[in-house]
Write a protein that holds these residues in place. Structure first.
Motif, PDB file in Angstrom:
ATOM      1  N   VAL A   1     -13.814  -1.156  -5.549  1.00  0.00           N
ATOM      2  CA  VAL A   1     -14.564  -1.644  -4.398  1.00  0.00           C
ATOM      3  C   VAL A   1     -13.587  -1.818  -3.244  1.00  0.00           C
ATOM      4  N   LEU A   2     -13.951  -1.326  -2.079  1.00  0.00           N
ATOM      5  CA  LEU A   2     -13.132  -1.512  -0.890  1.00  0.00           C
ATOM      6  C   LEU A   2     -13.911  -2.354   0.116  1.00  0.00           C
ATOM      7  N   VAL A   3     -13.353  -3.510   0.462  1.00  0.00           N
ATOM      8  CA  VAL A   3     -13.922  -4.343   1.518  1.00  0.00           C
ATOM      9  C   VAL A   3     -13.229  -3.944   2.814  1.00  0.00           C
ATOM     10  N   ALA A   4     -13.997  -3.444   3.771  1.00  0.00           N
ATOM     11  CA  ALA A   4     -13.455  -2.937   5.029  1.00  0.00           C
ATOM     12  C   ALA A   4     -14.009  -3.745   6.193  1.00  0.00           C
ATOM     13  N   ILE A   5     -13.283  -3.739   7.278  1.00  0.00           N
ATOM     14  CA  ILE A   5     -13.696  -4.508   8.452  1.00  0.00           C
ATOM     15  C   ILE A   5     -14.902  -3.853   9.116  1.00  0.00           C
ATOM     16  N   MET A   6     -15.836  -4.694   9.542  1.00  0.00           N
ATOM     17  CA  MET A   6     -16.982  -4.253  10.346  1.00  0.00           C
ATOM     18  C   MET A   6     -16.962  -5.118  11.605  1.00  0.00           C
ATOM     19  N   ASN A   7     -16.458  -4.544  12.694  1.00  0.00           N
ATOM     20  CA  ASN A   7     -16.220  -5.369  13.878  1.00  0.00           C
ATOM     21  C   ASN A   7     -17.067  -5.023  15.092  1.00  0.00           C
TER      22      ASN A   7
ATOM     23  N   SER B   1      -4.798   4.936   8.498  1.00  0.00           N
ATOM     24  CA  SER B   1      -4.931   3.595   7.925  1.00  0.00           C
ATOM     25  C   SER B   1      -4.937   3.640   6.405  1.00  0.00           C
ATOM     26  N   VAL B   2      -5.594   4.653   5.851  1.00  0.00           N
ATOM     27  CA  VAL B   2      -5.613   4.796   4.398  1.00  0.00           C
ATOM     28  C   VAL B   2      -4.203   5.029   3.876  1.00  0.00           C
ATOM     29  N   ARG B   3      -3.459   5.881   4.556  1.00  0.00           N
ATOM     30  CA  ARG B   3      -2.090   6.169   4.128  1.00  0.00           C
ATOM     31  C   ARG B   3      -1.208   4.936   4.236  1.00  0.00           C
ATOM     32  N   ARG B   4      -1.448   4.125   5.238  1.00  0.00           N
ATOM     33  CA  ARG B   4      -0.581   2.961   5.465  1.00  0.00           C
ATOM     34  C   ARG B   4      -0.935   1.787   4.571  1.00  0.00           C
ATOM     35  N   TRP B   5      -2.244   1.509   4.384  1.00  0.00           N
ATOM     36  CA  TRP B   5      -2.655   0.260   3.766  1.00  0.00           C
ATOM     37  C   TRP B   5      -3.143   0.403   2.331  1.00  0.00           C
ATOM     38  N   LEU B   6      -3.665   1.573   1.960  1.00  0.00           N
ATOM     39  CA  LEU B   6      -4.366   1.665   0.678  1.00  0.00           C
ATOM     40  C   LEU B   6      -3.601   2.440  -0.389  1.00  0.00           C
ATOM     41  N   GLN B   7      -3.024   3.569  -0.023  1.00  0.00           N
ATOM     42  CA  GLN B   7      -2.215   4.364  -0.944  1.00  0.00           C
ATOM     43  C   GLN B   7      -2.933   4.608  -2.278  1.00  0.00           C
ATOM     44  N   ASN B   8      -2.483   3.964  -3.368  1.00  0.00           N
ATOM     45  CA  ASN B   8      -3.055   4.272  -4.685  1.00  0.00           C
ATOM     46  C   ASN B   8      -4.382   3.572  -4.945  1.00  0.00           C
ATOM     47  N   ARG B   9      -4.963   2.922  -3.939  1.00  0.00           N
ATOM     48  CA  ARG B   9      -6.262   2.259  -4.122  1.00  0.00           C
ATOM     49  C   ARG B   9      -7.397   3.072  -3.497  1.00  0.00           C
ATOM     50  N   TRP B  10      -7.177   4.334  -3.373  1.00  0.00           N
ATOM     51  CA  TRP B  10      -8.134   5.246  -2.737  1.00  0.00           C
ATOM     52  C   TRP B  10      -8.422   6.402  -3.687  1.00  0.00           C
ATOM     53  N   PRO B  11      -9.696   6.875  -3.744  1.00  0.00           N
ATOM     54  CA  PRO B  11     -10.878   6.484  -2.965  1.00  0.00           C
ATOM     55  C   PRO B  11     -11.679   5.391  -3.673  1.00  0.00           C
TER      56      PRO B  11
END
Length: 276
Positions: free
Chosen positions: A7-13, A33-43
């Motif tokens: 599960v990915l909780v993402a910002i909704m602004n 952003s995926v490369r910087r913050w998530l790495q092995n937690r994707w998809p």
């Protein structure tokens, strides 16, 4: 069986992105952003939304989620063909196609109205979370210490990102006190036994302490075997020395582990609330 990052909780602004998610059933995340913050937690298998102040009474909470059907890469001008062409038009995004949004029975609130970008977590943590810190899924050591802090009602923030100059630092637990701030780190043996990590950790700690953070580090054995006898009392002693936790009150909240019932708060002046 749960998986890290399912599960990915993402910002909704903003209201436009929420409207797109509701009506067109997709959401966008910058590839960078995926490369910087998530790495092995994707998809992710599921996507949930942390709503910001633009949503009024629903702000600073997670209320809506959806299963991810498929993901593709697209340029911004492909996602928004009616917008003017400029340098932003060539930014690359992941476009996540979603099932219709579902609403949680109870919202997951952020007590301190945190600013977050992403929280990757498991389905089990997502459906049982009461507040935003329950979602964190970094390590079993953090989970063990978090369970103790939560039992004591110590208001720690998990995986708090702090910016100092141009650098960002992730704090395992941030505790805000009336006379200072505490960073509590759980040093897993595998990660922190690497000799290359030692100078990096020292540099990090020096930077944080220079701007007012008090850094506490507990290793695997201490958390697994001495969490209640050593780790928790050390955290509480530092909180009390810094005037108690700062929770929008006139007087800080101190803690007394020896009180009847053991995990009771030591109240001072009934913590008069000065919030509007």
């Amino acid at each position: 069986m749960t998986q890290r990052g399912e599960v990915l909780v993402a910002i909704m602004n903003n209201l436009l992105d929420m409207s797109i998610a509701r009506e067109q059933h997709w959401y966008r995340i910058p590839v960078s952003s995926v490369r910087r913050w998530l790495q092995n937690r994707w998809p992710p298998q599921w996507l949930a939304f942390y709503q910001t102040k633009a949503f009024g009474d629903e702000a600073y909470s997670v209320r809506y989620y959806a299963r991810v059907l498929t993901i593709r890469q697209a340029l911004r001008h492909e996602l928004f063909p009616d917008q003017p062409r400029d340098e932003r038009s060539l930014r690359r995004y992941y476009q996540l196609f979603l099932e219709p949004l579902q609403r949680l029975p109870e919202p997951i609130w952020s007590r301190r109205r945190r600013r977050i970008v992403f929280i990757p977590t498991t389905w089990e943590k997502f459906i049982t979370a009461v507040e935003i810190n329950d979602l964190s899924d970094e390590s079993p050591l953090e989970d063990r210490l978090w369970a103790l802090l939560r039992r004591c009602k110590i208001p720690a923030e998990r995986q708090e990102w702090v910016q100092i100059a141009e650098n960002f630092y992730a704090l395992d637990f941030a505790i805000y006190c009336t006379a200072g701030k505490i960073d509590v780190e759980t040093d897993g043996d595998t990660w922190h036994s690497d000799p290359a990590r030692i100078p990096l950790d020292n540099l990090r700690d020096n930077v944080l302490e220079t701007v007012g953070w008090r850094v506490l580090r507990f290793n695997t054995r201490q958390i697994q075997e001495e969490a209640e006898q050593y780790c928790l009392p050390t955290v509480v002693e530092n909180i009390n020395r810094l005037g108690g936790t700062k929770e929008g009150k006139v007087t800080g909240r101190r803690f007394d582990l020896g009180a009847p019932g053991r995990y009771q708060q030591l109240l001072l002046d009934d913590f008069i609330d000065d919030s509007p």
